[in-house]
Write a protein that holds these residues in place. Structure first.
Motif, PDB file in Angstrom:
ATOM      1  N   LEU A 207       5.848  28.816  66.518  1.00 48.78           N
ATOM      2  CA  LEU A 207       6.594  27.214  66.606  1.00 48.78           C
ATOM      3  C   LEU A 207       7.887  27.614  65.939  1.00 48.78           C
ATOM      4  N   ALA A 208       8.140  28.347  65.115  1.00 44.68           N
ATOM      5  CA  ALA A 208       9.865  29.031  64.380  1.00 44.68           C
ATOM      6  C   ALA A 208      10.405  29.599  65.888  1.00 44.68           C
ATOM      7  N   VAL A 209       9.852  30.353  66.625  1.00 41.23           N
ATOM      8  CA  VAL A 209      10.407  31.338  67.702  1.00 41.23           C
ATOM      9  C   VAL A 209      11.092  30.179  68.800  1.00 41.23           C
ATOM     10  N   TYR A 210       9.832  29.380  68.945  1.00 44.30           N
ATOM     11  CA  TYR A 210      10.131  28.264  69.992  1.00 44.30           C
ATOM     12  C   TYR A 210      11.325  27.222  69.723  1.00 44.30           C
ATOM     13  N   SER A 211      11.197  26.898  68.432  1.00 46.48           N
ATOM     14  CA  SER A 211      12.175  26.104  67.784  1.00 46.48           C
ATOM     15  C   SER A 211      13.851  26.904  68.039  1.00 46.48           C
ATOM     16  N   ILE A 212      13.860  27.833  67.817  1.00 39.58           N
ATOM     17  CA  ILE A 212      14.998  28.597  67.654  1.00 39.58           C
ATOM     18  C   ILE A 212      15.512  28.703  69.185  1.00 39.58           C
ATOM     19  N   ARG A 213      14.670  29.050  70.039  1.00 38.54           N
ATOM     20  CA  ARG A 213      14.922  29.072  71.428  1.00 38.54           C
ATOM     21  C   ARG A 213      15.188  27.794  72.130  1.00 38.54           C
TER      22      ARG A 213
ATOM     23  N   CYS B 221      -2.807  29.329  61.624  1.00 37.02           N
ATOM     24  CA  CYS B 221      -1.781  28.767  60.985  1.00 37.02           C
ATOM     25  C   CYS B 221      -0.468  29.752  60.868  1.00 37.02           C
ATOM     26  N   SER B 222      -0.606  30.900  60.534  1.00 37.63           N
ATOM     27  CA  SER B 222       0.330  31.927  60.333  1.00 37.63           C
ATOM     28  C   SER B 222       0.871  32.208  61.571  1.00 37.63           C
ATOM     29  N   VAL B 223       0.062  32.699  62.655  1.00 35.41           N
ATOM     30  CA  VAL B 223       0.464  32.910  63.853  1.00 35.41           C
ATOM     31  C   VAL B 223       1.115  31.810  64.415  1.00 35.41           C
TER      32      VAL B 223
ATOM     33  N   VAL C  63      -4.137  19.241  61.175  1.00 36.79           N
ATOM     34  CA  VAL C  63      -3.730  20.119  61.872  1.00 36.79           C
ATOM     35  C   VAL C  63      -3.877  20.048  63.438  1.00 36.79           C
ATOM     36  N   LEU C  64      -5.048  19.885  63.730  1.00 37.32           N
ATOM     37  CA  LEU C  64      -5.498  19.772  65.126  1.00 37.32           C
ATOM     38  C   LEU C  64      -4.819  18.419  65.732  1.00 37.32           C
ATOM     39  N   LEU C  65      -5.066  17.628  64.878  1.00 38.98           N
ATOM     40  CA  LEU C  65      -4.420  16.047  65.590  1.00 38.98           C
ATOM     41  C   LEU C  65      -3.011  16.213  65.315  1.00 38.98           C
ATOM     42  N   GLY C  66      -2.378  16.834  64.661  1.00 38.09           N
ATOM     43  CA  GLY C  66      -0.758  16.999  64.504  1.00 38.09           C
ATOM     44  C   GLY C  66      -0.435  17.866  66.027  1.00 38.09           C
ATOM     45  N   ALA C  67      -1.083  19.032  65.885  1.00 41.46           N
ATOM     46  CA  ALA C  67      -0.885  19.762  67.188  1.00 41.46           C
ATOM     47  C   ALA C  67      -1.000  19.047  68.494  1.00 41.46           C
TER      48      ALA C  67
ATOM     49  N   LEU D   7       8.488  19.702  63.610  1.00 40.11           N
ATOM     50  CA  LEU D   7       7.587  18.647  62.956  1.00 40.11           C
ATOM     51  C   LEU D   7       6.358  19.246  63.055  1.00 40.11           C
ATOM     52  N   MET D   8       5.869  19.928  64.148  1.00 33.49           N
ATOM     53  CA  MET D   8       4.518  20.628  64.395  1.00 33.49           C
ATOM     54  C   MET D   8       4.297  21.786  63.297  1.00 33.49           C
ATOM     55  N   ALA D   9       5.394  22.500  63.047  1.00 35.25           N
ATOM     56  CA  ALA D   9       5.237  23.572  62.040  1.00 35.25           C
ATOM     57  C   ALA D   9       5.261  22.933  60.736  1.00 35.25           C
ATOM     58  N   LEU D  10       5.855  22.047  60.237  1.00 36.33           N
ATOM     59  CA  LEU D  10       5.600  21.161  59.121  1.00 36.33           C
ATOM     60  C   LEU D  10       4.027  20.713  58.999  1.00 36.33           C
ATOM     61  N   ILE D  11       3.416  20.260  59.942  1.00 38.69           N
ATOM     62  CA  ILE D  11       2.082  19.747  59.921  1.00 38.69           C
ATOM     63  C   ILE D  11       1.245  21.064  59.704  1.00 38.69           C
TER      64      ILE D  11
END
Length: 106
Positions: A26-32, A19-21, A72-76, A47-51
């Motif tokens: 997800l933060a890096v990809y959303s910024i990109r 989850c931490s990784v 988490v796996l369903l959301g991802a 939204l995936m990061a929030l889940i």
């Protein structure tokens, strides 16, 4: 029974690290995606990061591990399907999803 408790404890540790990784990725990809002008993919990553954050936080607050894993796996999984449907890029982390499913749900 004791071996099952050890396995669940190990799964919880790996889940929290994943989850931490995952939040960092997800933060890096959303910024990109924001900088690249791909707003749909940015919102899907957010939204995936929030889940993922909700599942990891729920596990830390004492939720049942199997429920947190499944949420988490369903959301991802849904997020990855949405990314594949709405973005034209190849998503290399689709390849990791089956391994996560087998590790956490078997």
């Amino acid at each position: 029974m004791e071996s099952r408790n050890v396995q669940v404890g190990h799964q919880k540790q790996v889940f929290l690290v994943a989850c931490s990784v995952g939040l960092i990725v997800l933060a890096v990809y959303s910024i990109r995606n924001f900088l690249g002008g791909n707003i749909e993919a940015m919102w899907i990553h957010i939204l995936m990061a929030l889940i993922v954050a909700g599942g990891g936080g729920g596990l830390l607050l004492g939720a049942e591990p199997r429920i947190a894993f499944r949420v988490v796996l369903l959301g991802a999984g849904v997020g990855l399907l949405c990314l594949a449907a709405f973005t034209p890029t190849f998503l290399f982390y689709h390849l990791v999803m089956p391994f996560l499913l087998f590790f956490f749900l078997v």
